[in-house]
Each structure stands twice: as C-alpha cells, then as structure tokens.
Design a protein around this motif. Structure first.
Motif, PDB file in Angstrom:
ATOM      1  N   LEU A 139       0.830  -1.204   0.000  1.00  0.00           N
ATOM      2  CA  LEU A 139       0.000   0.000   0.000  1.00  0.00           C
ATOM      3  C   LEU A 139       0.863   1.252   0.000  1.00  0.00           C
ATOM      4  CD1 LEU A 139      -2.717  -1.107   2.581  1.00  0.00           C
ATOM      5  CD2 LEU A 139      -2.855  -1.154   0.083  1.00  0.00           C
ATOM      6  N   VAL A 140       1.984   1.207   0.705  1.00  0.00           N
ATOM      7  CA  VAL A 140       2.888   2.353   0.743  1.00  0.00           C
ATOM      8  C   VAL A 140       3.512   2.579  -0.624  1.00  0.00           C
ATOM      9  CG1 VAL A 140       4.954   3.306   1.853  1.00  0.00           C
ATOM     10  CG2 VAL A 140       3.343   1.930   3.180  1.00  0.00           C
ATOM     11  N   ALA A 141       3.743   1.491  -1.356  1.00  0.00           N
ATOM     12  CA  ALA A 141       4.348   1.610  -2.675  1.00  0.00           C
ATOM     13  C   ALA A 141       3.445   2.339  -3.663  1.00  0.00           C
ATOM     14  CB  ALA A 141       4.685   0.223  -3.216  1.00  0.00           C
ATOM     15  N   VAL A 142       2.150   2.405  -3.362  1.00  0.00           N
ATOM     16  CA  VAL A 142       1.204   3.082  -4.259  1.00  0.00           C
ATOM     17  C   VAL A 142       1.225   4.591  -4.060  1.00  0.00           C
ATOM     18  CG1 VAL A 142      -1.237   3.250  -4.910  1.00  0.00           C
ATOM     19  CG2 VAL A 142      -0.260   1.045  -4.307  1.00  0.00           C
ATOM     20  N   VAL A 143       1.642   5.058  -2.874  1.00  0.00           N
ATOM     21  CA  VAL A 143       1.554   6.478  -2.535  1.00  0.00           C
ATOM     22  C   VAL A 143       2.235   7.379  -3.570  1.00  0.00           C
ATOM     23  CG1 VAL A 143       2.225   8.225  -0.845  1.00  0.00           C
ATOM     24  CG2 VAL A 143       1.248   6.059  -0.077  1.00  0.00           C
ATOM     25  N   PRO A 144       3.475   7.081  -4.012  1.00  0.00           N
ATOM     26  CA  PRO A 144       4.082   7.973  -5.016  1.00  0.00           C
ATOM     27  C   PRO A 144       3.252   8.102  -6.289  1.00  0.00           C
ATOM     28  CG  PRO A 144       5.733   6.496  -4.085  1.00  0.00           C
ATOM     29  CD  PRO A 144       4.412   6.016  -3.604  1.00  0.00           C
ATOM     30  N   PHE A 145       2.589   7.017  -6.681  1.00  0.00           N
ATOM     31  CA  PHE A 145       1.813   7.058  -7.912  1.00  0.00           C
ATOM     32  C   PHE A 145       0.507   7.838  -7.740  1.00  0.00           C
ATOM     33  CE2 PHE A 145       4.643   3.528  -8.746  1.00  0.00           C
ATOM     34  CZ  PHE A 145       5.028   3.794 -10.052  1.00  0.00           C
ATOM     35  N   TYR A 148       1.757  11.251  -8.411  1.00  0.00           N
ATOM     36  CA  TYR A 148       2.093  11.257  -9.835  1.00  0.00           C
ATOM     37  C   TYR A 148       0.830  11.383 -10.678  1.00  0.00           C
ATOM     38  CZ  TYR A 148       3.852   9.509 -14.332  1.00  0.00           C
ATOM     39  OH  TYR A 148       4.171   9.365 -15.671  1.00  0.00           O
ATOM     40  N   ALA A 149      -0.193  10.607 -10.294  1.00  0.00           N
ATOM     41  CA  ALA A 149      -1.452  10.630 -11.037  1.00  0.00           C
ATOM     42  C   ALA A 149      -2.117  11.992 -10.956  1.00  0.00           C
ATOM     43  CB  ALA A 149      -2.388   9.548 -10.500  1.00  0.00           C
ATOM     44  N   GLN A 150      -2.072  12.635  -9.788  1.00  0.00           N
ATOM     45  CA  GLN A 150      -2.697  13.944  -9.634  1.00  0.00           C
ATOM     46  C   GLN A 150      -2.041  14.983 -10.538  1.00  0.00           C
ATOM     47  OE1 GLN A 150      -2.243  14.483  -5.404  1.00  0.00           O
ATOM     48  NE2 GLN A 150      -4.227  13.572  -4.931  1.00  0.00           N
ATOM     49  N   TYR A 177       7.162  16.689  -8.474  1.00  0.00           N
ATOM     50  CA  TYR A 177       6.007  16.940  -7.613  1.00  0.00           C
ATOM     51  C   TYR A 177       5.821  15.801  -6.616  1.00  0.00           C
ATOM     52  CZ  TYR A 177       1.193  17.769  -6.157  1.00  0.00           C
ATOM     53  OH  TYR A 177       0.060  17.974  -5.419  1.00  0.00           O
ATOM     54  N   VAL A 178       6.084  14.561  -7.042  1.00  0.00           N
ATOM     55  CA  VAL A 178       5.905  13.403  -6.167  1.00  0.00           C
ATOM     56  C   VAL A 178       6.778  13.519  -4.925  1.00  0.00           C
ATOM     57  CG1 VAL A 178       6.323  10.922  -5.973  1.00  0.00           C
ATOM     58  CG2 VAL A 178       5.174  11.826  -7.985  1.00  0.00           C
ATOM     59  N   TRP A 179       8.081  13.771  -5.123  1.00  0.00           N
ATOM     60  CA  TRP A 179       8.988  13.824  -3.973  1.00  0.00           C
ATOM     61  C   TRP A 179       8.667  15.004  -3.064  1.00  0.00           C
ATOM     62  CZ3 TRP A 179       9.836   9.245  -4.637  1.00  0.00           C
ATOM     63  CH2 TRP A 179      10.307   8.693  -5.822  1.00  0.00           C
ATOM     64  N   ARG A 180       8.301  16.126  -3.645  1.00  0.00           N
ATOM     65  CA  ARG A 180       7.944  17.275  -2.823  1.00  0.00           C
ATOM     66  C   ARG A 180       6.662  17.022  -2.034  1.00  0.00           C
ATOM     67  NH1 ARG A 180      10.851  18.898  -7.006  1.00  0.00           N
ATOM     68  NH2 ARG A 180      12.224  20.736  -6.824  1.00  0.00           N
ATOM     69  N   ALA A 181       5.685  16.424  -2.697  1.00  0.00           N
ATOM     70  CA  ALA A 181       4.415  16.153  -2.020  1.00  0.00           C
ATOM     71  C   ALA A 181       4.611  15.187  -0.855  1.00  0.00           C
ATOM     72  CB  ALA A 181       3.408  15.577  -3.009  1.00  0.00           C
ATOM     73  N   MET A 182       5.396  14.144  -1.065  1.00  0.00           N
ATOM     74  CA  MET A 182       5.636  13.186   0.011  1.00  0.00           C
ATOM     75  C   MET A 182       6.371  13.850   1.176  1.00  0.00           C
ATOM     76  SD  MET A 182       6.650   9.814  -2.243  1.00  0.00           S
ATOM     77  CE  MET A 182       6.948   8.807  -0.782  1.00  0.00           C
ATOM     78  N   GLY A 183       7.373  14.692   0.857  1.00  0.00           N
ATOM     79  CA  GLY A 183       8.103  15.381   1.909  1.00  0.00           C
ATOM     80  C   GLY A 183       7.238  16.353   2.688  1.00  0.00           C
ATOM     81  N   HIS A 184       6.411  17.129   1.979  1.00  0.00           N
ATOM     82  CA  HIS A 184       5.556  18.100   2.660  1.00  0.00           C
ATOM     83  C   HIS A 184       4.478  17.413   3.492  1.00  0.00           C
ATOM     84  CE1 HIS A 184       7.137  21.901   1.266  1.00  0.00           C
ATOM     85  NE2 HIS A 184       7.162  21.469   0.017  1.00  0.00           N
ATOM     86  N   TRP A 185       3.929  16.325   2.987  1.00  0.00           N
ATOM     87  CA  TRP A 185       2.935  15.588   3.765  1.00  0.00           C
ATOM     88  C   TRP A 185       3.550  15.032   5.049  1.00  0.00           C
ATOM     89  CZ3 TRP A 185      -2.112  15.099   4.169  1.00  0.00           C
ATOM     90  CH2 TRP A 185      -2.914  15.510   3.106  1.00  0.00           C
ATOM     91  N   LEU A 186       4.785  14.543   4.942  1.00  0.00           N
ATOM     92  CA  LEU A 186       5.464  14.025   6.121  1.00  0.00           C
ATOM     93  C   LEU A 186       5.681  15.121   7.161  1.00  0.00           C
ATOM     94  CD1 LEU A 186       6.872  11.689   7.556  1.00  0.00           C
ATOM     95  CD2 LEU A 186       8.979  12.305   6.335  1.00  0.00           C
ATOM     96  N   TYR A 206       4.664  24.998  -6.943  1.00  0.00           N
ATOM     97  CA  TYR A 206       5.334  24.081  -7.867  1.00  0.00           C
ATOM     98  C   TYR A 206       4.490  23.858  -9.118  1.00  0.00           C
ATOM     99  CZ  TYR A 206       7.880  20.006  -9.587  1.00  0.00           C
ATOM    100  OH  TYR A 206       8.602  19.133 -10.374  1.00  0.00           O
ATOM    101  N   LYS A 207       3.174  23.685  -8.932  1.00  0.00           N
ATOM    102  CA  LYS A 207       2.288  23.436 -10.075  1.00  0.00           C
ATOM    103  C   LYS A 207       2.069  24.699 -10.908  1.00  0.00           C
ATOM    104  CE  LYS A 207      -0.915  21.747  -7.411  1.00  0.00           C
ATOM    105  NZ  LYS A 207      -2.202  21.162  -6.931  1.00  0.00           N
ATOM    106  N   ILE A 208       1.809  25.818 -10.237  1.00  0.00           N
ATOM    107  CA  ILE A 208       1.483  27.047 -10.965  1.00  0.00           C
ATOM    108  C   ILE A 208       2.689  27.573 -11.729  1.00  0.00           C
ATOM    109  CG2 ILE A 208       0.780  29.463 -10.706  1.00  0.00           C
ATOM    110  CD1 ILE A 208      -1.457  27.406 -10.414  1.00  0.00           C
TER     111      ILE A 208
END
Length: 430
Positions: A139-145, A148-150, A177-186, A206-208
C-alpha cells in the motif's frame, strides 16, 4: 521599490507595466452560463449509459460533462473549450492498469519472499504478524503514484483546454512533484498539521510556476505564512475537541464529551473554510506573464452551506426515487415476503417465487441502483455546479488587455492521458 511595498498583496493591481504605464482597463468578469435543466439531462444520460456499459462509457461521460462545464465558463464572454476525448482516456486507463499490475505484482512477490526468508520456520505469533505487515507495505508503494497521477491528470486536463483558441499547458515535472508532495505531507503529519500552510503553498507554487497559457507563464507569488489566517477554524475545532476531552478525563464527568460533537461539526466547517480562504489568498497572488493579475473573493460560508444543503437535497431526491420503487415492490411481494427479506433465515429461495414476486425483487434492485446513479446526478446539479458558479463569478482578471499579446503554444501529447488518476481514483478536476 521598498520591501514594504513589495510585500503589499494589493500593490500589484496598480503596478505599472513594463513600459511604465499602469493598467487602465477595467477588470474582466467571468460569466457562468450553466443551468440545472441541461446539466440534469446530460448527467442522467451519461450515468445511465455508464451503467448499461458496465462502466466502460464513464470515460466518454467524463469528457461530455467537462465539455459542458468548460463551455459554461466564459471569461470576458468567450467560453472555455475542452478538446479531450473518451478514447484517449480509455487507452490511458488500460496502460496505467497494466503498469500498476506488473509493478505491484513484482513488489508483492519481493515482499513475500523477504518475509518468508526472514521468518520461515518460526511459529511465533509476532513473526506471523510481521509477515502480514510486510505484505501490506505494498500500500505504501502506491503512494508515489497517487501524487504522480494527480499531477499528470492536471497536466492532461490543461493540455486539452483552450480559451480564445490558445492552449493551456503544464511542464512535464510529475516526479519532482511526487517527492515534494511526500516530503511536505510528512512534515505536516509530524507537525500535527501546523505546517499545512507550508505544504499548501509550496505544492501550489510548484504546479502554478510550471503552468502556461500560450506563450505566457503563470507564477505564484506570496509567502506560505500568509495562509495561516485560513487555519483559524482548525484551531477552534481542535480546542473544542481537546479541551472537553481533557476536562472529562480529569473530572470523570462524561457530559463534557457532548462538546466533541460540536467540535466535529466545526472541523468540517474548518476544512471548507481553509479550502476557500487559501484559494482566495493564493488566487490573488497569481500572475500571468508578469502583466495579468487576478482577484477572487469566494465566501467560505456560501460553499459550506452549498455542500450541506445540496447534499441533503441530493440525498432526499435520490431517496424518494428508491422509496417509489420500494412501495411498488412491497405491493408485488406482499407482507410475508417483505418480512422474509428482513430475516433471511425464513427466505425460501428464488426458485419458489412467482412472476410478480420476481418483479418485486427486481424493482428493489433497480431502485437501489437508480438511487446511487441519481445521487451522483443530483449532487452535480445541487453541489458541483453551484460551487463552481460561485468560484467563477467571484473571480476577475486584472489588466486583460495584456492577454492580446499571448501567442499559441504547441499541443502536449500525453499517451496515457489521465489513466493513472482513473486507475487510482484520484481525479484532479471535474
């Protein structure tokens, strides 16, 4: 310019252009032209087609609904245009499912092998629990995707959006975006939510900063600390939950726990308040090409009550449909069969039912399915459209004359479309 002036969020509205002259054109309003009748017909038709095709038509349904909402949104009287199609969504979904199946399958095999190697030959209950826990790491392995999907879904949607014939676009930077999102969520979790404004601001920036309209680039200005006023109702909700809990624990008077209900309601409002106010603050700090600015003034109370009352209205309308089918079914089945449904031990089986009774059971089944379908349709006309209309009508474009200088950009080709978002059920927009 002094540092004080540069921090003034309203100074940009009267700031001079690059040639030294301040913008004189009035702000451009954004119209919303959607109505409940056409949207209801479209939603009902696409929902029924999705049901009949066992979900396959949902890719075309999403496309048709988006085209409706886009064409109903008209900045300066010129509607947006959505150019996506259902086939590329379907193909993207199949590509994403195939990839995720292989990826997760291999990941699960590695974990199972590691678990059996580390804990094989042991009958210890703790070791067995560790084996089960290791298998769930998938389940944790799905988090980056998910992240990524968003990002990819947002990029696809904007790449298929045009206004005045000019395309929007987003740079291909999903993994960043994936690595930043995971870091900020943590960081947000470790800070017990206190760094939520930091997460919201930097992920939005990052997105804008990687979003374009034609040859003009969007930029997100401001500071993440500016979002703390949007957090105030979270603090109130936390106080309403924590303080009564502590008082009840110290005094052993459970009556204080009644306030937990009020805190839960306030927490729901806090979520809506933060979403709306953070959108307002970040929206007012966006620029396009350094010359075009935006103002937006959505109201949190308006959005909150739209969700509450719209949800109740959608539930009531869908429930009435099920009630109508249930009444017809009860007349066909009779009292004895209706009681047998409640107590399955007394149910004699479908092989002993007559034609009228079969029709009665079928009516109950169809009523339940239609209730779910119509709840989605009513939710679209009572919640999604009013909320979108409110956001659209409260947003204005400052210095719109500068938009005439923007030229066309090339089309972004995206083979998997928003397939990962569909496969993981994490949509980025309507």
């Amino acid at each position: 310019m002094s540092s004080a002036a540069s921090n003034d969020p309203y100074s940009r509205l009267t700031a001079p252009d690059s040639d030294g002259t301040p913008p004189t054109d009035p702000p451009m309003d954004i119209e919303y032209r959607g109505t409940q009748g056409p949207l209801f017909k479209l939603g009902l038709k696409t929902a029924l087609l999705t049901l009949v095709t066992l979900g396959i038509y949902r890719f075309w349904a999403k496309t048709r609904v988006r085209k409706y909402f886009w064409s109903a949104t008209a900045p300066g009287g010129d509607p947006l245009e959505y150019t996506g199609n259902g086939l590329e969504k379907l193909l993207g979904f199949l590509i994403a499912v195939a990839f995720l199946a292989i990826y997760l399958g291999l990941f699960q095999l590695v974990l199972i092998f590691a678990g059996l190697s580390l804990f094989s030959g042991s009958e210890n209950g703790q070791d067995t629990a560790l084996q089960i826990a290791a298998s769930q790491v998938t389940l944790v392995a799905v988090v980056p995707f998910i992240f990524y999907a968003q990002y990819r879904a947002r990029r696809y949607i904007l790449s298929r959006t045009r206004w005045r014939g000019v395309r929007f676009g987003v740079e291909p930077a999903a993994w960043g975006y994936v690595w930043r999102a995971m870091g900020h969520w943590l960081l947000t979790v470790l800070s017990l939510g206190l760094l939520l404004p930091r997460q919201t601001f930097w992920l939005e920036k990052y997105k804008i900063d990687r979003t374009w309209y034609g040859t003009a680039r969007f930029t997100q200005n401001g500071r993440w600390q500016d979002l703390y006023p949007a957090m105030k109702h979270y603090f109130i909700a936390a106080a309403l939950i924590l303080v009564p809990s502590l008082v009840a624990a110290m005094t052993e008077q459970l009556i204080w726990l009644v306030f937990l209900f009020l805190g839960a309601i306030w927490l729901y409002y806090a979520f809506a308040y933060y979403s709306v106010v953070s959108f307002r603050i970040l929206g007012g700090a966006k620029q396009l090409g350094g010359k075009v600015f935006f103002t937006t003034e959505p109201r949190a109370a308006k959005v909150f009550w739209t969700y509450i009352l719209g949800g109740l209205l959608a539930s009531t309308c869908a429930g009435l449909v099920f009630s109508a089918f249930f009444i017809i079914a009860s007349n066909l089945l009779g009292t004895s069969q209706m009681l047998a449904i409640e107590d399955m031990a007394e149910f004699k089986g479908f092989d002993q039912l007559g034609v009228a009774e079969f029709i009665g059971f079928f009516m109950i089944f169809m009523g339940y399915i239609l209730m779910l379908v119509l709840y989605g349709v009513f939710g679209m006309i009572f919640i999604k459209q009013p909320v979108l209309e409110h956001y659209v009508q409260e947003t204005r474009i400052v210095n719109p004359a500068a938009l005439d200088e923007i030229e066309q950009r090339s089309r972004d080709e995206m083979v998997e479309a928003e397939g990962f978002a569909d496969a993981l059920d994490v949509g980025a927009a309507i």
